[in-house]
Scaffold this motif. Structure first.
Motif, PDB file in Angstrom:
ATOM      1  N   TYR A  80       0.823  -1.210   0.000  1.00 35.37           N
ATOM      2  CA  TYR A  80       0.000   0.000   0.000  1.00 35.37           C
ATOM      3  C   TYR A  80       0.855   1.257   0.000  1.00 35.37           C
ATOM      4  CZ  TYR A  80      -4.476  -2.388   0.480  1.00 35.37           C
ATOM      5  OH  TYR A  80      -5.605  -3.144   0.239  1.00 35.37           O
ATOM      6  N   VAL A  81       1.998   1.210   0.677  1.00 37.06           N
ATOM      7  CA  VAL A  81       2.908   2.363   0.659  1.00 37.06           C
ATOM      8  C   VAL A  81       3.430   2.593  -0.757  1.00 37.06           C
ATOM      9  CG1 VAL A  81       5.129   3.242   1.483  1.00 37.06           C
ATOM     10  CG2 VAL A  81       3.550   2.136   3.085  1.00 37.06           C
ATOM     11  N   ILE A  82       3.789   1.526  -1.452  1.00 36.80           N
ATOM     12  CA  ILE A  82       4.231   1.647  -2.841  1.00 36.80           C
ATOM     13  C   ILE A  82       3.122   2.252  -3.697  1.00 36.80           C
ATOM     14  CG2 ILE A  82       4.842   0.324  -4.908  1.00 36.80           C
ATOM     15  CD1 ILE A  82       6.290  -1.643  -3.002  1.00 36.80           C
ATOM     16  N   PHE A  83       1.902   1.754  -3.514  1.00 41.45           N
ATOM     17  CA  PHE A  83       0.763   2.318  -4.251  1.00 41.45           C
ATOM     18  C   PHE A  83       0.653   3.827  -4.015  1.00 41.45           C
ATOM     19  CE2 PHE A  83      -3.473   3.867  -3.038  1.00 41.45           C
ATOM     20  CZ  PHE A  83      -4.010   4.074  -4.296  1.00 41.45           C
ATOM     21  N   ALA A  84       0.703   4.245  -2.755  1.00 44.38           N
ATOM     22  CA  ALA A  84       0.541   5.668  -2.437  1.00 44.38           C
ATOM     23  C   ALA A  84       1.675   6.495  -3.021  1.00 44.38           C
ATOM     24  CB  ALA A  84       0.463   5.850  -0.919  1.00 44.38           C
ATOM     25  N   GLU A  85       2.898   6.023  -2.909  1.00 42.77           N
ATOM     26  CA  GLU A  85       4.040   6.772  -3.432  1.00 42.77           C
ATOM     27  C   GLU A  85       3.959   6.926  -4.947  1.00 42.77           C
ATOM     28  OE1 GLU A  85       7.372   5.524  -0.044  1.00 42.77           O
ATOM     29  OE2 GLU A  85       7.333   4.503  -1.986  1.00 42.77           O
ATOM     30  N   GLU A  86       3.637   5.836  -5.633  1.00 43.13           N
ATOM     31  CA  GLU A  86       3.594   5.897  -7.092  1.00 43.13           C
ATOM     32  C   GLU A  86       2.412   6.714  -7.597  1.00 43.13           C
ATOM     33  OE1 GLU A  86       4.531   2.802  -9.580  1.00 43.13           O
ATOM     34  OE2 GLU A  86       6.318   2.227  -8.449  1.00 43.13           O
ATOM     35  N   TYR A  87       1.284   6.597  -6.923  1.00 39.62           N
ATOM     36  CA  TYR A  87       0.131   7.396  -7.343  1.00 39.62           C
ATOM     37  C   TYR A  87       0.352   8.874  -7.048  1.00 39.62           C
ATOM     38  CZ  TYR A  87      -3.321   4.346  -9.402  1.00 39.62           C
ATOM     39  OH  TYR A  87      -4.004   3.561 -10.286  1.00 39.62           O
ATOM     40  N   ALA A  88       0.938   9.191  -5.911  1.00 35.40           N
ATOM     41  CA  ALA A  88       1.220  10.593  -5.604  1.00 35.40           C
ATOM     42  C   ALA A  88       2.167  11.171  -6.646  1.00 35.40           C
ATOM     43  CB  ALA A  88       1.814  10.711  -4.203  1.00 35.40           C
ATOM     44  N   ARG A  89       3.172  10.405  -7.043  1.00 36.20           N
ATOM     45  CA  ARG A  89       4.119  10.877  -8.060  1.00 36.20           C
ATOM     46  C   ARG A  89       3.416  11.100  -9.399  1.00 36.20           C
ATOM     47  NH1 ARG A  89       7.261   6.718  -8.014  1.00 36.20           N
ATOM     48  NH2 ARG A  89       8.387   7.482  -6.188  1.00 36.20           N
ATOM     49  N   ALA A  90       2.583  10.152  -9.804  1.00 33.74           N
ATOM     50  CA  ALA A  90       1.873  10.289 -11.076  1.00 33.74           C
ATOM     51  C   ALA A  90       0.922  11.474 -11.062  1.00 33.74           C
ATOM     52  CB  ALA A  90       1.110   9.001 -11.391  1.00 33.74           C
ATOM     53  N   ARG A 123       1.200  14.217  -9.278  1.00 29.55           N
ATOM     54  CA  ARG A 123       1.977  15.457  -9.346  1.00 29.55           C
ATOM     55  C   ARG A 123       2.416  15.740 -10.781  1.00 29.55           C
ATOM     56  NH1 ARG A 123       4.192  13.543  -4.232  1.00 29.55           N
ATOM     57  NH2 ARG A 123       3.272  14.812  -2.559  1.00 29.55           N
ATOM     58  N   LEU A 124       2.833  14.697 -11.496  1.00 32.85           N
ATOM     59  CA  LEU A 124       3.260  14.880 -12.882  1.00 32.85           C
ATOM     60  C   LEU A 124       2.119  15.367 -13.768  1.00 32.85           C
ATOM     61  CD1 LEU A 124       5.573  11.762 -13.372  1.00 32.85           C
ATOM     62  CD2 LEU A 124       6.267  14.170 -13.305  1.00 32.85           C
ATOM     63  N   SER A 125       0.892  14.961 -13.425  1.00 30.18           N
ATOM     64  CA  SER A 125      -0.265  15.392 -14.223  1.00 30.18           C
ATOM     65  C   SER A 125      -0.845  16.716 -13.732  1.00 30.18           C
ATOM     66  CB  SER A 125      -1.347  14.313 -14.225  1.00 30.18           C
ATOM     67  OG  SER A 125      -1.909  14.157 -12.928  1.00 30.18           O
ATOM     68  N   GLY A 126      -0.252  17.296 -12.663  1.00 33.77           N
ATOM     69  CA  GLY A 126      -0.701  18.590 -12.163  1.00 33.77           C
ATOM     70  C   GLY A 126      -1.785  18.532 -11.128  1.00 33.77           C
ATOM     71  N   ASP A 127      -2.148  17.337 -10.664  1.00 37.28           N
ATOM     72  CA  ASP A 127      -3.213  17.189  -9.667  1.00 37.28           C
ATOM     73  C   ASP A 127      -2.599  17.230  -8.268  1.00 37.28           C
ATOM     74  OD1 ASP A 127      -5.893  16.840  -8.948  1.00 37.28           O
ATOM     75  OD2 ASP A 127      -6.176  15.280 -10.455  1.00 37.28           O
ATOM     76  N   LEU A 128      -2.098  18.401  -7.871  1.00 40.31           N
ATOM     77  CA  LEU A 128      -1.255  18.500  -6.680  1.00 40.31           C
ATOM     78  C   LEU A 128      -2.027  18.247  -5.386  1.00 40.31           C
ATOM     79  CD1 LEU A 128       0.962  21.565  -7.659  1.00 40.31           C
ATOM     80  CD2 LEU A 128       1.307  19.137  -8.131  1.00 40.31           C
ATOM     81  N   GLY A 129      -3.243  18.746  -5.295  1.00 41.43           N
ATOM     82  CA  GLY A 129      -4.023  18.553  -4.080  1.00 41.43           C
ATOM     83  C   GLY A 129      -4.324  17.088  -3.837  1.00 41.43           C
ATOM     84  N   LEU A 130      -4.737  16.392  -4.884  1.00 43.06           N
ATOM     85  CA  LEU A 130      -5.031  14.966  -4.745  1.00 43.06           C
ATOM     86  C   LEU A 130      -3.746  14.194  -4.449  1.00 43.06           C
ATOM     87  CD1 LEU A 130      -7.174  12.758  -4.868  1.00 43.06           C
ATOM     88  CD2 LEU A 130      -6.867  12.679  -7.359  1.00 43.06           C
ATOM     89  N   ALA A 131      -2.641  14.597  -5.078  1.00 40.30           N
ATOM     90  CA  ALA A 131      -1.357  13.948  -4.815  1.00 40.30           C
ATOM     91  C   ALA A 131      -0.987  14.059  -3.336  1.00 40.30           C
ATOM     92  CB  ALA A 131      -0.267  14.568  -5.677  1.00 40.30           C
ATOM     93  N   ASP A 132      -1.195  15.233  -2.757  1.00 46.58           N
ATOM     94  CA  ASP A 132      -0.862  15.427  -1.335  1.00 46.58           C
ATOM     95  C   ASP A 132      -1.731  14.560  -0.441  1.00 46.58           C
ATOM     96  OD1 ASP A 132       1.094  17.243  -2.000  1.00 46.58           O
ATOM     97  OD2 ASP A 132      -0.127  19.016  -1.553  1.00 46.58           O
ATOM     98  N   ARG A 133      -2.999  14.412  -0.797  1.00 47.01           N
ATOM     99  CA  ARG A 133      -3.890  13.578   0.011  1.00 47.01           C
ATOM    100  C   ARG A 133      -3.487  12.114  -0.054  1.00 47.01           C
ATOM    101  NH1 ARG A 133      -9.373  14.440  -2.503  1.00 47.01           N
ATOM    102  NH2 ARG A 133     -10.043  12.959  -0.906  1.00 47.01           N
ATOM    103  N   VAL A 134      -3.121  11.645  -1.245  1.00 44.83           N
ATOM    104  CA  VAL A 134      -2.683  10.260  -1.382  1.00 44.83           C
ATOM    105  C   VAL A 134      -1.382  10.035  -0.617  1.00 44.83           C
ATOM    106  CG1 VAL A 134      -1.836   8.530  -3.027  1.00 44.83           C
ATOM    107  CG2 VAL A 134      -3.866   9.896  -3.578  1.00 44.83           C
ATOM    108  N   ALA A 135      -0.455  10.977  -0.732  1.00 43.00           N
ATOM    109  CA  ALA A 135       0.818  10.839  -0.017  1.00 43.00           C
ATOM    110  C   ALA A 135       0.601  10.826   1.494  1.00 43.00           C
ATOM    111  CB  ALA A 135       1.761  11.981  -0.413  1.00 43.00           C
ATOM    112  N   SER A 136      -0.287  11.672   1.970  1.00 44.44           N
ATOM    113  CA  SER A 136      -0.585  11.714   3.392  1.00 44.44           C
ATOM    114  C   SER A 136      -1.180  10.394   3.864  1.00 44.44           C
ATOM    115  CB  SER A 136      -1.550  12.870   3.694  1.00 44.44           C
ATOM    116  OG  SER A 136      -1.890  12.886   5.058  1.00 44.44           O
ATOM    117  N   TRP A 137      -2.080   9.833   3.051  1.00 46.61           N
ATOM    118  CA  TRP A 137      -2.652   8.536   3.405  1.00 46.61           C
ATOM    119  C   TRP A 137      -1.567   7.475   3.450  1.00 46.61           C
ATOM    120  CZ3 TRP A 137      -2.950   3.641   1.473  1.00 46.61           C
ATOM    121  CH2 TRP A 137      -3.842   2.777   2.128  1.00 46.61           C
ATOM    122  N   GLY A 138      -0.653   7.505   2.481  1.00 43.30           N
ATOM    123  CA  GLY A 138       0.420   6.536   2.470  1.00 43.30           C
ATOM    124  C   GLY A 138       1.279   6.601   3.705  1.00 43.30           C
ATOM    125  N   THR A 139       1.510   7.820   4.215  1.00 45.45           N
ATOM    126  CA  THR A 139       2.273   7.980   5.447  1.00 45.45           C
ATOM    127  C   THR A 139       1.573   7.318   6.623  1.00 45.45           C
ATOM    128  OG1 THR A 139       3.257  10.049   4.657  1.00 45.45           O
ATOM    129  CG2 THR A 139       3.277   9.665   7.044  1.00 45.45           C
TER     130      THR A 139
END
Length: 201
Positions: A170-180, A182-198
């Motif tokens: 699940y940590v890998i999922f969160a890290e990779e999705y947050a990275r993807a 961010r690359l697509s410009g969805d910064l708010g959603l990326a931060d939420r996914v990264a926070s969940w991964g933490t």
């Protein structure tokens, strides 16, 4: 409709029923304001749908963009992976007590999402479980979970795999999705996914 089917047809398959709808334009170009057809399900319909009546309108349809598949999967995951779900990830005994289906779903959910992110394809269990160990660590649990779908696990061995490998997937999922994201410009959603991964660690 889903609740009616589950009530009137009390078998395991009824629990897996999902109901979607869209007009022809929604099928070809993406769901509109009054449709219920997420992009991954539209992709599944375009690739594997069976025409039961009328005319097939899929020819020339726009294939869902991977960025949209990732965004919708992230939104779904954040809604599904709530505190109760996280508590189950931390309790392998409770997962195993639920039987093979809940435990294999818990393992394969993030694996299917990662498969979709990397391939742009629908994350079916068998495809994703075969693909994952060639690209990511913790593949021993994924291979075992795929086998558990048809053969119940040995509880002691399964518990050991879940303790050591489930949350890291699940940590890998969160890290990779947050990275993807961010690359697509969805910064708010990326931060939420990264926070969940933490919170999973």
């Amino acid at each position: 409709m889903r609740e009616r089917v589950r009530r009137e047809v009390p078998v395991e398959l009824a629990e897996q029923l999902s109901v979607f709808w869209a007009d022809a334009a929604g099928v070809r170009d993406g769901a509109g304001e009054h449709d219920r057809l997420p992009e991954v399900d539209r992709l599944d319909l375009l690739e594997s749908g069976r025409l039961l009546a009328g005319n097939d309108v899929r020819a020339g349809a726009a294939r869902p963009r991977t960025d949209d598949l990732v965004r919708q999967a992230a939104e779904f995951a954040l809604a599904k992976f709530d505190d109760a779900y996280l508590a189950r990830l931390r309790d392998p005994d409770a997962l195993l007590d639920g039987g093979p289906r809940p435990v294999t779903k818990a393992v394969l959910f993030p694996v299917r999402f990662l498969y979709t992110k990397d391939t742009g394809r629908v994350g079916r269990n068998d495809d994703a479980a075969t693909w994952y160990p060639t690209r990511h660590p913790h593949g021993a649990l994924v291979a075992a979970a795929a086998a558990w779908r048809t053969e119940p696990p040995d509880p002691a061995a399964a518990r050991e795999l879940l303790v050591h490998h489930l949350r890291p997937i699940y940590v890998i999922f969160a890290e990779e999705y947050a990275r993807a994201l961010r690359l697509s410009g969805d910064l708010g959603l990326a931060d939420r996914v990264a926070s969940w991964g933490t919170s999973v660690r």
